[in-house]
Enzyme design. Structure first.
Site, mmCIF file in Angstrom:
data_model
loop_
_atom_site.group_PDB
_atom_site.id
_atom_site.type_symbol
_atom_site.label_atom_id
_atom_site.label_comp_id
_atom_site.label_asym_id
_atom_site.label_seq_id
_atom_site.Cartn_x
_atom_site.Cartn_y
_atom_site.Cartn_z
ATOM 1 N N ASP A 187 -6.740 -1.906 4.374
ATOM 2 C CA ASP A 187 -6.083 -2.942 3.579
ATOM 3 C C ASP A 187 -6.418 -4.346 4.070
ATOM 4 O O ASP A 187 -5.841 -5.325 3.590
ATOM 5 C CB ASP A 187 -4.560 -2.748 3.611
ATOM 6 C CG ASP A 187 -4.144 -1.421 3.013
ATOM 7 O OD1 ASP A 187 -4.654 -1.082 1.938
ATOM 8 O OD2 ASP A 187 -3.332 -0.729 3.630
ATOM 9 N N ASP A 211 -1.698 -0.871 6.127
ATOM 10 C CA ASP A 211 -1.838 -0.292 7.461
ATOM 11 C C ASP A 211 -2.800 -1.077 8.349
ATOM 12 O O ASP A 211 -3.035 -0.704 9.492
ATOM 13 C CB ASP A 211 -2.268 1.176 7.384
ATOM 14 C CG ASP A 211 -3.631 1.354 6.722
ATOM 15 O OD1 ASP A 211 -4.358 0.353 6.571
ATOM 16 O OD2 ASP A 211 -3.972 2.496 6.375
ATOM 17 N N ASP A 221 0.875 -1.168 0.000
ATOM 18 C CA ASP A 221 0.000 0.000 0.000
ATOM 19 C C ASP A 221 0.912 1.217 0.000
ATOM 20 O O ASP A 221 1.998 1.183 0.577
ATOM 21 C CB ASP A 221 -0.883 -0.025 1.254
ATOM 22 C CG ASP A 221 -1.680 1.254 1.411
ATOM 23 O OD1 ASP A 221 -2.395 1.617 0.458
ATOM 24 O OD2 ASP A 221 -1.563 1.894 2.473
#
Length: 646
Positions: free
Chosen positions: A544, A540, A345
């Site tokens: 996600d 995180d 991410d």
């Protein structure tokens, strides 16, 4: 045998096995006392002349020194057999039968020596394996048990942590262990949070700040309000995660555990065949054939093979835990060594997660007014509650504190009035009177993925400020390491393709996917799995979560958030990306050491069996070589407790 830690109400820790319903034996000091008593009898018997007393002392030496060996061999075999519904012997039963067999043919001394050496080596093995578990056991014992509850009349009472309720107020004195998760109500202090996030520097805490159970208060004292039940605290979740790591071993370790009883049964079948073959085909007399059979029973025992993976895995998990990287099990760590791709991410993982001012420009015609403009900008942004305002205030420092009348006008941005002039800060598209130089810079910064705002005086643009969620300072080095290891790197972001490309190119990513909604990240991870194989995902731990679950290894970057711990297979307790490359190195070394141990264990067994067939091996030497190889395997695995060069 799979193991895990169980906590009782008084926080004592015992180790239990989750396979076959067995319990890891912990008899306290009794086996050690009996071992040394048996050893003393062995020494006395050794110096005596042959006779009934000598053999009787050897017999009692075997029974005392091998008390726990014989018990585990017989009782655990019976327990496992009943549990699985089929004959399930263990290594200890082989040693017990070999010792009994030696005594059966009159070699009381060698039978006793076998058990004494095996029992002594067994204690050393348990101690060695315990080194890799001891740190986790100490972690469990850190769970707080008492708290200072502030009662309605203002008095303070010492109570059990388990009795606390959300909303209770607690007094925390200097040096206290913070009892549970909560928020400071009054007072201030510094808190050692290394047990939670691995950070060595104490964190400063004032009213409104979060504190976590099991962390250690510094010199100050404060009042806190309980925000979580004791079983839901961050530390409790860490304990749960660590507990899982004990029962979740690597695939190799699991296969060895499954093969062990099959291997033992095979040896038990081969021993009588070996004895018969020696007697009928090799010309040995019955005594020699039986003796060689007992040596075969001893040296073919898979002690070293059984110890090839588990101690090494526990050591690796412990090594990483000390550095703020928690794995829920050895299987995930093992997968990391074979990972073919890692998806990241962007925001908060590859980047710092908040914008920073990267560029500021003021028109040359207004250079003399630059300091005044900065004072105005600071005064205006202080009225805003926005991440971009925070970035601007972190970058600029006013030389003079101004009182500016500010309004946030829809479609325009911040509009301020000062000394009969109108100042505005807003998006570029809301301005019409813009110098060409500013337009050129805006286009350049936008291409670089930066967010730009203009600053105008009486609707004439005099400057701009460019901001960006800048890459994590460690990100580029980690990406370079992964690429050097042949791992494909992908950045997944919800930002525009242009912003994603700008950040990804800075970091040297192999692939960049922009404009991705949180719910679509899991599908991208699935595509990566089909394309490359084993895929890890770093995020995180909140938006996600689906992607972290879908990945073969979900790694959460969350500064120790409980949400991250819940959904991920591994957690970086601090947002330190270098820990990913460190974990990968540990995983690679774990894989290497486990296979070293397996090959070495099998080579020793084959060598000792061959030497026995040719009459070059006796029982004492076989026991020493066999147990020596087991200890070497254990010590080789314990090397993973040591830091790896980064």
């Amino acid at each position: 045998m799979k193991e895990g830690y169980v906590m009782s109400n008084n926080h004592e820790v015992e180790v239990v096995s989750t396979e076959h319903g067995e319990r890891e034996h912990d008899h306290g000091k009794l086996p050690v006392i009996l071992f040394f008593a048996g050893l003393a009898l062995f020494i006395i018997a050794f110096v005596l002349h042959a006779g009934i007393l000598k053999n009787t002392l050897f017999l009692f030496s075997m029974l005392l020194s091998g008390y726990h060996i014989i018990e585990e061999g017989v009782i655990d075999t019976i327990t496992a057999t009943k549990s699985k519904g089929k004959f399930t012997p263990n290594v200890h039963i082989l040693m017990t039968l070999a010792a009994i067999g030696a005594m059966f043919i009159g070699d009381f001394q060698e039978g006793a020596l076998l058990i004494v050496i095996f029992a002594g080596a067994h204690f050393l093995e348990e101690y060695a394996e315990g080194k890799s578990k001891r740190e986790i056991t100490n972690l469990l014992k850190m769970n707080p048990t008492e708290a200072r509850l502030i009662k309605s009349d203002g008095t303070v009472e010492l109570v059990e942590v388990a009795s606390l309720s959300i909303g209770d107020q607690l007094k925390v004195l200097n040096g206290d262990q913070i009892p549970t998760d909560g928020v400071l109500v009054s007072g201030q202090s510094t808190v050692d949070e290394s047990a939670i996030n691995g950070e060595s520097m104490p964190a400063e805490k004032t009213a409104g700040d979060e504190v976590f159970g099991s962390t250690i208060n510094g010199n100050g004292s404060f009042v806190m309000e309980v925000t979580k039940d004791s079983k839901d605290t961050l530390f409790a979740k860490i304990l749960q995660m660590v507990n899982q790591s004990q029962s979740n071993m690597t695939k190799t370790a699991t296969k060895i555990q499954k093969i062990e009883p099959i291997y033992v049964k095979t040896v038990l079948i081969l021993v009588p065949l070996f004895i018969l073959a020696g007697y009928f085909f090799l010309g040995w007399d019955f005594r020699e054939s039986f003796y060689r059979g007992m040596v075969f029973l001893t040296v073919a025992s898979p002690c070293a093979l059984a110890a090839s993976a588990v101690p090494a895995t526990l050591s690796a998990v412990s090594n990483l835990a000390k550095r703020g990287v928690l794995f829920k099990g050895g299987s995930y760590l093992s997968n990391l060594s074979d990972v073919q791709g890692i998806a990241f991410d962007k925001t908060g993982t590859l980047t710092e997660g908040k914008p920073k001012v990267t560029d500021a420009f003021f028109d040359d015609n207004h250079a003399a007014q630059k300091d005044k403009y900065i004072d105005v900008i600071v005064a205006m942004e202080k009225t805003a509650n926005h991440p971009l305002a925070d970035a601007i205030l972190a970058h600029f420092e006013a030389t003079t504190k101004l009182s500016v009348s500010v309004e946030n006008e829809l479609g325009k941005g911040l509009v301020g009035k000062f000394e009969e002039k109108t100042y505005r800060i807003g998006k570029p598209e809301t301005f019409t009177n813009t110098p060409e130089q500013v337009k050129v810079l805006n286009e350049q910064y936008a291409t670089e993925g930066k967010t730009v705002v203009y600053f105008s005086v009486d609707e004439e643009v005099v400057g701009l400020i460019a901001m960006m969620d800048v890459p994590n300072e460690n990100a580029k080095g980690v990406i370079e390491y992964l690429k050097a290891q042949g791992v494909h790197t992908t950045m997944i972001t919800g930002d525009s393709e242009r912003t994603g490309q700008a950040v990804g190119k800075q970091l040297g990513m192999d692939e960049i996917v922009g404009n991705v909604l949180p719910e679509n990240k899991a599908a991208i991870v699935e595509e990566q799995q089909e394309k490359y194989g084993i895929i890890a995902m770093l995020g995180d731990g909140v938006n996600d979560a689906p992607a972290l679950v879908k990945a073969d290894i979900g790694i959460a970057m969350g500064d120790g958030t409980d949400v991250a711990i819940d959904v991920a297979d591994a957690v970086l307790m601090q947002n330190d990306l270098t820990k990913i490359s460190y974990a990968h190195k540990v995983a690679k070394k774990l894989d290497k050491i486990v296979w070293q141990n397996i090959y070495f264990s099998l080579a020793v067994i084959i060598l000792l069996v061959v030497l026995n067939i040719f009459g070059r091996m006796d029982l004492p030497l076989g026991v020493i070589a066999h147990e020596g190889s087991t200890i070497l395997v254990i010590l080789n695995g314990l090397r993973l407790l040591l830091p790896i060069k980064e």
